[in-house]
Design a protein around this motif. Sequence first.
Motif, PDB file in Angstrom:
ATOM      1  N   TYR A 185     107.018 -28.265  40.507  1.00 31.94           N
ATOM      2  CA  TYR A 185     108.229 -27.508  40.204  1.00 31.94           C
ATOM      3  C   TYR A 185     109.453 -28.380  40.429  1.00 31.94           C
ATOM      4  O   TYR A 185     109.686 -28.894  41.524  1.00 31.94           O
TER       5      TYR A 185
ATOM      6  N   CYS B  45     102.273 -27.079  41.016  1.00 35.01           N
ATOM      7  CA  CYS B  45     103.092 -26.818  39.831  1.00 35.01           C
ATOM      8  C   CYS B  45     104.056 -27.943  39.488  1.00 35.01           C
ATOM      9  O   CYS B  45     104.605 -27.960  38.395  1.00 35.01           O
TER      10      CYS B  45
ATOM     11  N   ALA C 235     101.713 -16.201  39.868  1.00 34.63           N
ATOM     12  CA  ALA C 235     102.429 -16.691  38.690  1.00 34.63           C
ATOM     13  C   ALA C 235     101.724 -17.874  38.024  1.00 34.63           C
ATOM     14  O   ALA C 235     101.997 -18.168  36.859  1.00 34.63           O
ATOM     15  N   ALA C 236     100.853 -18.529  38.742  1.00 32.28           N
ATOM     16  CA  ALA C 236     100.049 -19.629  38.192  1.00 32.28           C
ATOM     17  C   ALA C 236     100.906 -20.679  37.472  1.00 32.28           C
ATOM     18  O   ALA C 236     100.627 -21.066  36.338  1.00 32.28           O
ATOM     19  N   CYS C 237     101.983 -21.104  38.148  1.00 31.40           N
ATOM     20  CA  CYS C 237     102.858 -22.175  37.666  1.00 31.40           C
ATOM     21  C   CYS C 237     103.678 -21.822  36.421  1.00 31.40           C
ATOM     22  O   CYS C 237     104.250 -22.700  35.784  1.00 31.40           O
ATOM     23  N   ASP C 238     103.782 -20.560  36.079  1.00 25.31           N
ATOM     24  CA  ASP C 238     104.637 -20.122  34.979  1.00 25.31           C
ATOM     25  C   ASP C 238     106.077 -20.055  35.501  1.00 25.31           C
ATOM     26  O   ASP C 238     106.404 -19.211  36.338  1.00 25.31           O
ATOM     27  N   THR C 239     106.936 -20.935  35.015  1.00 22.85           N
ATOM     28  CA  THR C 239     108.299 -21.050  35.523  1.00 22.85           C
ATOM     29  C   THR C 239     109.055 -19.732  35.471  1.00 22.85           C
ATOM     30  O   THR C 239     109.764 -19.365  36.415  1.00 22.85           O
ATOM     31  N   PHE C 240     108.929 -19.002  34.364  1.00 18.79           N
ATOM     32  CA  PHE C 240     109.645 -17.732  34.239  1.00 18.79           C
ATOM     33  C   PHE C 240     109.164 -16.716  35.266  1.00 18.79           C
ATOM     34  O   PHE C 240     109.959 -15.971  35.839  1.00 18.79           O
ATOM     35  N   GLU C 241     107.878 -16.696  35.515  1.00 15.02           N
ATOM     36  CA  GLU C 241     107.321 -15.789  36.526  1.00 15.02           C
ATOM     37  C   GLU C 241     107.775 -16.198  37.931  1.00 15.02           C
ATOM     38  O   GLU C 241     108.053 -15.339  38.766  1.00 15.02           O
TER      39      GLU C 241
END
Length: 88
Positions: A37, A35, A70-76
């Motif tokens: 992140y 991700c 979450a597959a790299c979804d920041t909000f998730e």
Amino acid sequence: MFRFLAPLVLLVACSGSGVASGPCDDMCRELVQSCDYAAFPDLNSCLDGCTYNEGLGADITGQTQCVLDAACDTFEIVECEHAYGLDQ
């Protein structure tokens, strides 16, 4: 001579083969390598934070699965921290 070499041998043995496993490793590899992140500049930074939180009682196994889902979804990913981290 042995007293000099013993700490060196121990250090090399403890450094491992570079193969770590477990929920912290899985989650951090996803966050840092997959991700990219921004909260963690490198893998060790993530691992340090994860093991610290684990020691304080965070559900790292649950959080890891949540992060993977979450597959790299920041909000998730943030919601995973709220659901399974120290906020739980």
